[in-house]
Design an enzyme around this catalytic site. Sequence first.
Site, PDB file in Angstrom:
ATOM      1  N   HIS A 176       0.793  -1.100   0.006  1.00 48.22           N
ATOM      2  CA  HIS A 176      -0.117   0.025  -0.094  1.00 48.22           C
ATOM      3  C   HIS A 176       0.908   1.254  -0.082  1.00 48.22           C
ATOM      4  O   HIS A 176       0.490   2.425  -0.391  1.00 48.22           O
ATOM      5  CB  HIS A 176      -0.964   0.065   1.132  1.00 48.22           C
ATOM      6  N   ASP A 382      -8.837  -5.966 -18.636  1.00 49.92           N
ATOM      7  CA  ASP A 382      -9.047  -6.891 -19.689  1.00 49.92           C
ATOM      8  C   ASP A 382      -7.848  -7.347 -20.248  1.00 49.92           C
ATOM      9  O   ASP A 382      -7.054  -6.361 -21.126  1.00 49.92           O
ATOM     10  CB  ASP A 382      -9.992  -6.443 -20.578  1.00 49.92           C
TER      11      ASP A 382
END
Length: 438
Positions: A176, A382
């Site tokens: 993070h 994608d």
Amino acid sequence: MAGITVTRKFQSFVVPSLSAPAPTTETLELSAIDRVPGLRHTVRSLHVFRHRKDDAAATARRDAADAAASRRPAEVIRAALSRALVDYRPFAGRFVGSLYAGEACVECTDEGAWFVEAVADCSLDDVNGLDYPLMVSEEELLPAPEEGVDPTSIPIMMQVTEFSCGGFVVGLVAVHTLADGLGAAQFINAISEFARGLDKLTIAPVWARALIPNPPKLPPGPPPSFESFGFKHFVMDVIFDNIAHVKTEYFQANGQYCSTFDVAIAKVWQARTRAIKYNGDFKVHVCFFANTRHLLTQVLPKDGGFYGNCFYPVTVTATAEDVASGGLLDVIRMIRDGKARLPLEFAKWSTGDVKVDPYQLTFKHNVLFVSDWTRLGFFEVDYGWGVPNHIIPFTYADYMAVAVLGAPPTMNKGTRIMTQCVEEKHLMDFKDEMKAFF
């Protein structure tokens, strides 16, 4: 299902693919938010991609060539990762310096991101599409570094597990400190664009950490406690019609709109408070991490691309009686009032006009941490085989009560609420409260 085997076939560091001589090592300073010690942890998630036999568009996006269509997902993603690291060099670097001393940096060493190729000896249908309850342990599908290596020292790790049906699962482990959820999704989308054959990224990455406010550092408070509470997992899917019904009720009562996030989080907070049965005057809190990019439009690049941590912890506090005994619409109003305070509270922090550091979080039984994964950009990724059917985040720690907002598999419609916020003795009451809301 007994007998399922996941075999890690190959693992190594993937370095940036460079056609020119390798650039010199560069040290980049982190922002005041990046350097928050509590962010030095890994965020783990699984991204499930089913095989789409009839997806002509996906086939065309893979170059429309038979040779390209036959390439394995792990091979394609590995090459795309190498290409993306040219534009996102910090993800191939290493952290140096001390977060606690406020001097941590990222050294662009080009040592690379950890990448694992694996295969499973079953189809995704055999494991229920990897939906809950998991029939394959997440530890088998998530990448792990070599023994003795601290996982928080490597900014990004990926594992692509290919299933016999042609589907695959991408396991992500990201630190993070380098990026928030929006930033991490931006990087993963960059990988997917190169995987689909794009020559140039849709969004150019921007480091620009110096543009994030850097207020005077406050004296450190007491060190946080990390008591393990033994919170149990619970997952619930809520159809859109039920969420829409509550939104309509709220608008009719208040003349204002509320979001799916407002409804879902108010629902969890109230159910948890009722199930645990805190004393009426006991203070309970809900904390969520609000994106602040829109509050920095005067300094951040107009075209976007900033991928560092750019959020503010919004905490809403009330008595247990007010949360438990009020109606759901009342709790939604509390959430919305907290969100409305964001611009002022962030501005005060930016100028040093605070006495307590809002980024120094407290992990206590009465604090519920929530996050929303539906708007980060991961659901749009994608690699050439279509977008993921669903995503499973593992943002859980034993010392945090958490609720995560996601989405069910694509064959279903609605909102998925994933929680780990009550102990076994309160779990049945919590489930009943959650199911009784609608």
